[in-house]
Motif scaffolding. Sequence first.
Motif, PDB file in Angstrom:
ATOM      1  N   UNK A  93       0.912  -1.109  -0.174  1.00 55.59           N
ATOM      2  CA  UNK A  93      -0.019   0.155   0.163  1.00 55.59           C
ATOM      3  C   UNK A  93       0.927   1.185  -0.074  1.00 55.59           C
ATOM      4  N   UNK A  94       0.493   2.208  -0.845  1.00 51.00           N
ATOM      5  CA  UNK A  94       0.771   3.536  -0.597  1.00 51.00           C
ATOM      6  C   UNK A  94      -0.321   4.315   0.052  1.00 51.00           C
ATOM      7  N   UNK A  95      -0.109   5.435   0.783  1.00 52.64           N
ATOM      8  CA  UNK A  95      -1.066   6.219   1.429  1.00 52.64           C
ATOM      9  C   UNK A  95      -0.730   7.662   1.311  1.00 52.64           C
ATOM     10  N   UNK A 110       3.661   0.827   3.100  1.00 55.75           N
ATOM     11  CA  UNK A 110       5.051   0.762   2.321  1.00 55.75           C
ATOM     12  C   UNK A 110       5.746   2.132   2.074  1.00 55.75           C
ATOM     13  N   UNK A 111       4.565   2.919   1.429  1.00 52.29           N
ATOM     14  CA  UNK A 111       4.877   4.211   1.050  1.00 52.29           C
ATOM     15  C   UNK A 111       3.847   5.171   1.480  1.00 52.29           C
ATOM     16  N   UNK A 112       4.346   6.087   2.271  1.00 49.28           N
ATOM     17  CA  UNK A 112       3.522   7.349   2.706  1.00 49.28           C
ATOM     18  C   UNK A 112       3.740   8.422   2.471  1.00 49.28           C
ATOM     19  N   UNK A 113       2.726   9.193   1.788  1.00 47.09           N
ATOM     20  CA  UNK A 113       2.852  10.763   1.147  1.00 47.09           C
ATOM     21  C   UNK A 113       2.188  11.845   1.856  1.00 47.09           C
ATOM     22  N   UNK A 127       6.725  13.964  10.223  1.00 51.10           N
ATOM     23  CA  UNK A 127       7.799  12.950  10.923  1.00 51.10           C
ATOM     24  C   UNK A 127       7.649  11.468  10.446  1.00 51.10           C
ATOM     25  N   UNK A 128       6.585  10.966  10.149  1.00 55.13           N
ATOM     26  CA  UNK A 128       6.291   9.445   9.604  1.00 55.13           C
ATOM     27  C   UNK A 128       6.253   9.353   8.264  1.00 55.13           C
ATOM     28  N   UNK A 129       6.077  10.551   7.376  1.00 55.31           N
ATOM     29  CA  UNK A 129       5.913  10.585   5.906  1.00 55.31           C
ATOM     30  C   UNK A 129       7.328   9.951   5.402  1.00 55.31           C
ATOM     31  N   UNK A 130       7.164   9.485   4.318  1.00 55.69           N
ATOM     32  CA  UNK A 130       8.151   9.109   3.403  1.00 55.69           C
ATOM     33  C   UNK A 130       8.632   9.997   2.488  1.00 55.69           C
TER      34      UNK A 130
END
Length: 155
Positions: A93-95, A110-113, A127-130
């Motif tokens: 998942x990307x979010x 797996x990927x956060x935006x 702080x938690x976003x890729x």
Amino acid sequence: MIIEIPGYKDLNITTLLLDYNGTIAVDGIIRPEVKERLRKLSVILDICVLTADTYGTAKAQCEGMNITVHTFPVGNAMDYKRDIINQIGGECCACMGNGRNDVKMFEAAALSIGIMDREGAYSGILKVADLCVNSTEDGLDLLLYPKRIIAGLRG
């Protein structure tokens, strides 16, 4: 969608989870430019909107697009989003999101935006976003043009 990021990790993204208000919608309305990008992405990814639907517009705004809308009670948004991503499997998942209630979803994906658009963004999301971007369009464009993700995350 497979994205090989040198010096970081390889991503195999099948699903895009989206917060609604503040992320893809402003005051409950999705801009035409965002809808256009969502239509393009829905050909290559399963797209799910996760929302408390503050304005009651999410289903109508997503009508005609290949998007699943999950609504939930307002008081449990953070846990609900985490549970949905865990059911799907966060590794695929990307979010995208902008709020405090997106943090657990970001941690599981797996990927956060992180999106900082017209409704702002919770400072802790950074702080938690890729990756973090200035607009919804920019966030969706990362997935439409994945070399941008590689450029931002490579080692």
